[in-house]
Scaffold this motif. Structure first.
Motif, PDB file in Angstrom:
ATOM      1  N   GLY A  22     -36.408  -5.374  41.635  1.00 18.13           N
ATOM      2  CA  GLY A  22     -35.345  -6.372  41.500  1.00 18.13           C
ATOM      3  C   GLY A  22     -35.850  -7.753  41.871  1.00 18.13           C
ATOM      4  N   HIS A  31     -33.789   1.367  44.204  1.00 21.50           N
ATOM      5  CA  HIS A  31     -32.538   1.926  44.738  1.00 21.50           C
ATOM      6  C   HIS A  31     -31.462   1.964  43.653  1.00 21.50           C
ATOM      7  CE1 HIS A  31     -32.422  -2.431  44.981  1.00 21.50           C
ATOM      8  NE2 HIS A  31     -31.097  -2.357  44.951  1.00 21.50           N
ATOM      9  N   ARG A  32     -31.633   1.148  42.598  1.00 26.28           N
ATOM     10  CA  ARG A  32     -30.638   1.084  41.505  1.00 26.28           C
ATOM     11  C   ARG A  32     -31.322   1.667  40.283  1.00 26.28           C
ATOM     12  NH1 ARG A  32     -26.520  -2.078  41.916  1.00 26.28           N
ATOM     13  NH2 ARG A  32     -27.533  -3.505  43.372  1.00 26.28           N
ATOM     14  N   GLY A  87     -34.792  -9.445  44.179  1.00 27.07           N
ATOM     15  CA  GLY A  87     -34.893  -9.507  45.647  1.00 27.07           C
ATOM     16  C   GLY A  87     -36.299  -9.148  46.098  1.00 27.07           C
ATOM     17  N   GLY A  93     -35.483   3.653  48.164  1.00 31.05           N
ATOM     18  CA  GLY A  93     -34.515   2.838  48.904  1.00 31.05           C
ATOM     19  C   GLY A  93     -35.113   1.606  49.562  1.00 31.05           C
ATOM     20  N   ILE A  94     -36.428   1.492  49.545  1.00 29.92           N
ATOM     21  CA  ILE A  94     -37.082   0.349  50.199  1.00 29.92           C
ATOM     22  C   ILE A  94     -37.285  -0.757  49.164  1.00 29.92           C
ATOM     23  CG2 ILE A  94     -39.096  -0.432  51.517  1.00 29.92           C
ATOM     24  CD1 ILE A  94     -37.485   1.813  52.893  1.00 29.92           C
ATOM     25  N   VAL A  95     -36.687  -1.904  49.384  1.00 29.55           N
ATOM     26  CA  VAL A  95     -36.838  -3.004  48.431  1.00 29.55           C
ATOM     27  C   VAL A  95     -38.316  -3.409  48.361  1.00 29.55           C
ATOM     28  CG1 VAL A  95     -36.266  -5.429  47.998  1.00 29.55           C
ATOM     29  CG2 VAL A  95     -34.488  -3.829  48.707  1.00 29.55           C
ATOM     30  N   GLU A 148     -28.312  -8.249  46.971  1.00 24.62           N
ATOM     31  CA  GLU A 148     -27.127  -7.812  47.702  1.00 24.62           C
ATOM     32  C   GLU A 148     -25.997  -8.806  47.416  1.00 24.62           C
ATOM     33  OE1 GLU A 148     -28.469  -7.036  51.800  1.00 24.62           O
ATOM     34  OE2 GLU A 148     -28.127  -4.920  51.374  1.00 24.62           O
ATOM     35  N   TYR A 179     -28.290 -11.208  41.709  1.00 29.06           N
ATOM     36  CA  TYR A 179     -27.735 -11.133  43.066  1.00 29.06           C
ATOM     37  C   TYR A 179     -28.580 -10.203  43.922  1.00 29.06           C
ATOM     38  CZ  TYR A 179     -23.716 -13.899  41.886  1.00 29.06           C
ATOM     39  OH  TYR A 179     -22.917 -14.951  41.514  1.00 29.06           O
TER      40      TYR A 179
HETATM   41  C1  LIG Z   1     -37.405  -3.611  52.833  1.00 30.43           C
HETATM   42  C2  LIG Z   1     -35.899  -3.639  52.670  1.00 30.43           C
HETATM   43  N1  LIG Z   1     -35.226  -4.703  53.101  1.00 30.43           N
HETATM   44  C3  LIG Z   1     -33.874  -4.756  52.949  1.00 30.43           C
HETATM   45  C4  LIG Z   1     -33.201  -3.699  52.381  1.00 30.43           C
HETATM   46  C5  LIG Z   1     -31.690  -3.761  52.200  1.00 30.43           C
HETATM   47  N2  LIG Z   1     -31.400  -3.989  50.783  1.00 30.43           N
HETATM   48  C6  LIG Z   1     -31.039  -2.965  49.985  1.00 30.43           C
HETATM   49  S1  LIG Z   1     -30.843  -3.453  48.399  1.00 30.43           S
HETATM   50  C7  LIG Z   1     -31.179  -5.044  48.786  1.00 30.43           C
HETATM   51  C8  LIG Z   1     -31.155  -6.114  47.719  1.00 30.43           C
HETATM   52  C9  LIG Z   1     -32.138  -5.847  46.661  1.00 30.43           C
HETATM   53  O1  LIG Z   1     -32.034  -6.809  45.662  1.00 30.43           O
HETATM   54  P1  LIG Z   1     -32.874  -6.661  44.361  1.00 30.43           P
HETATM   55  O2  LIG Z   1     -34.273  -6.276  44.678  1.00 30.43           O
HETATM   56  O3  LIG Z   1     -32.686  -7.911  43.590  1.00 30.43           O
HETATM   57  O4  LIG Z   1     -32.231  -5.442  43.606  1.00 30.43           O
HETATM   58  P2  LIG Z   1     -30.731  -5.337  43.059  1.00 30.43           P
HETATM   59  O5  LIG Z   1     -29.924  -4.763  44.188  1.00 30.43           O
HETATM   60  O6  LIG Z   1     -30.304  -6.693  42.645  1.00 30.43           O
HETATM   61  O7  LIG Z   1     -30.825  -4.384  41.928  1.00 30.43           O
HETATM   62  C10 LIG Z   1     -31.478  -5.195  50.126  1.00 30.43           C
HETATM   63  C11 LIG Z   1     -31.848  -6.477  50.753  1.00 30.43           C
HETATM   64  C12 LIG Z   1     -33.962  -2.585  51.967  1.00 30.43           C
HETATM   65  N3  LIG Z   1     -33.377  -1.537  51.401  1.00 30.43           N
HETATM   66  N4  LIG Z   1     -35.310  -2.581  52.101  1.00 30.43           N
END
Ligand SMILES: Cc1ncc(C[n+]2csc(CCOP(=O)(O)OP(=O)(O)O)c2C)c(N)n1
Length: 309
Positions: free
Chosen positions: A139, A60-61, A141, A109-111, A173, A171
């Motif tokens: 990430g 997503h980033r 996360g 967009g899916i983590v 989120e 971080y």
């Molecule tokens: C499966 C899923 N769960 C939750 C989300 C909501 N969400 C969007 S970004 C994010 C945090 C992601 O953190 P990270 O993977 O560390 O990437 P960063 O934002 O730090 O680049 C979350 C929980 C999502 N998009 N997909």
């Protein structure tokens, strides 16, 4: 790619995102926006020696990943501004960018969503007998998601040509990684026999050295590697997030470790100045291209859904 090229790409990424951010604040970016300012050395270091036929799977980033893989700033800008000339005809925005002709499989967009996709891409490369590789950014996360274990297992089992790049910006989120994650990300592959390394993600040379070794291993049939690049995002989780959950002092300390300033330090200042001027022109042209393009409407919704028989 020499240091001037690496610096140029990082600077392009920084100025691209600063410019998109301004457009966002002016209300011209229709979707959400996650900025990677401060993390440019990870994308550039990991992608600088990739071929056009290698695959990259982003997150997503992901604007810095797209630019490092060779996406054109004008079409990327147009996509973020919801224009018909954008890479996805303005339908997708920041988290739905795909440029198959340069091996950019997609932002996502899916983590954790990119992990199985990259595993599949690497399997495809292997099955076709190509000596290309797939690079999967995710990430910290996503490192807590079960799908990472599945991807690591299959990648190790089948010796896939896959480089996992965990971009640890600390971080998830609004949650600091210490509250979110047990253990060390770089050790996540140990149980599968996948080599892992943690590197300074704000130093493009260090990232590139680790990536080059991993890419060479993958190309020669040596299987996957996991790289954890430790870095920091300067802005909030999304554009508009004031990031009140972080100390000003912490942010200031990381800003002092600016990957661009570090890369610039190894260049002749006159060369760096001239690259900066070129980039200002390129970004200006990209923005003009986007703003002059038609805004997407419902007419683009059906494009690319069907192939001719
Ligand atoms: C499966 C899923 N769960 C939750 C989300 C909501 N969400 C969007 S970004 C994010 C945090 C992601 O953190 P990270 O993977 O560390 O990437 P960063 O934002 O730090 O680049 C979350 C929980 C999502 N998009 N997909």
């Amino acid at each position: 790619m020499d240091m001037a090229d690496r610096y140029r790409l990082m600077r392009l990424s920084r100025r691209f995102e600063e410019t998109v951010h301004e457009q966002f604040e002016a209300g011209l970016v229709p979707g959400p926006l996650h900025l990677s300012i401060g993390q440019e050395a990870v994308a550039v270091g990991a992608c600088c020696e990739l071929r056009v036929t290698d695959a990259v799977v982003s997150t997503h980033r992901g604007h810095h990943h797209c630019l490092a893989k060779g996406a054109a700033p004008d079409r990327l800008m147009a996509e973020l501004l919801g224009r018909r000339s954008g890479y996805s005809h303005g339908r997708g925005g920041s988290m739905h960018i795909a440029v198959p002709e340069i091996g950019l499989i997609g932002t996502n967009g899916i983590v954790g969503g990119g992990l199985p996709i990259a595993t599949g891409a690497a399997f495809g490369i292997q099955t076709m007998g190509r000596d290309d590789v797939a690079v999967c950014f995710f990430g910290e996360g996503a490192a807590g998601n079960g799908v990472l274990a599945e991807a690591l297992n299959v990648a190790a089992l089948w010796d896939l040509p896959l480089v996992f790049v965990a971009e640890n910006n600390q971080y998830v989120e609004l949650t600091p990684v210490a509250v979110h994650l047990a253990g060390e990300i770089c050790r996540r592959g140990d149980a599968y026999g996948i080599p892992g390394v943690r590197v300074d993600g704000n130093d493009v040379d260090t990232v590139a050295t680790a990536a080059d070794e991993a890419i060479a291993r993958a190309r020669s049939g040596g299987g996957p590697t996991l790289i954890e690049a430790v870095t920091y995002r300067w802005f909030g989780h999304y554009a508009g997030d004031k990031a009140g959950y972080r100390d000003d002092e912490e942010v200031a300390q990381w800003r002092e470790r600016d990957p661009l300033v570090r890369a610039r330090g190894s260049l002749d200042p006159a060369v760096a100045d001239s690259l900066d001027s070129d980039i200002e022109r390129e970004i200006g042209a990209a923005l003009a291209f986007a703003l002059e393009s038609d805004v997407s409407g419902t007419e683009v919704l059906a494009i690319d859904h069907y192939a001719a028989a």
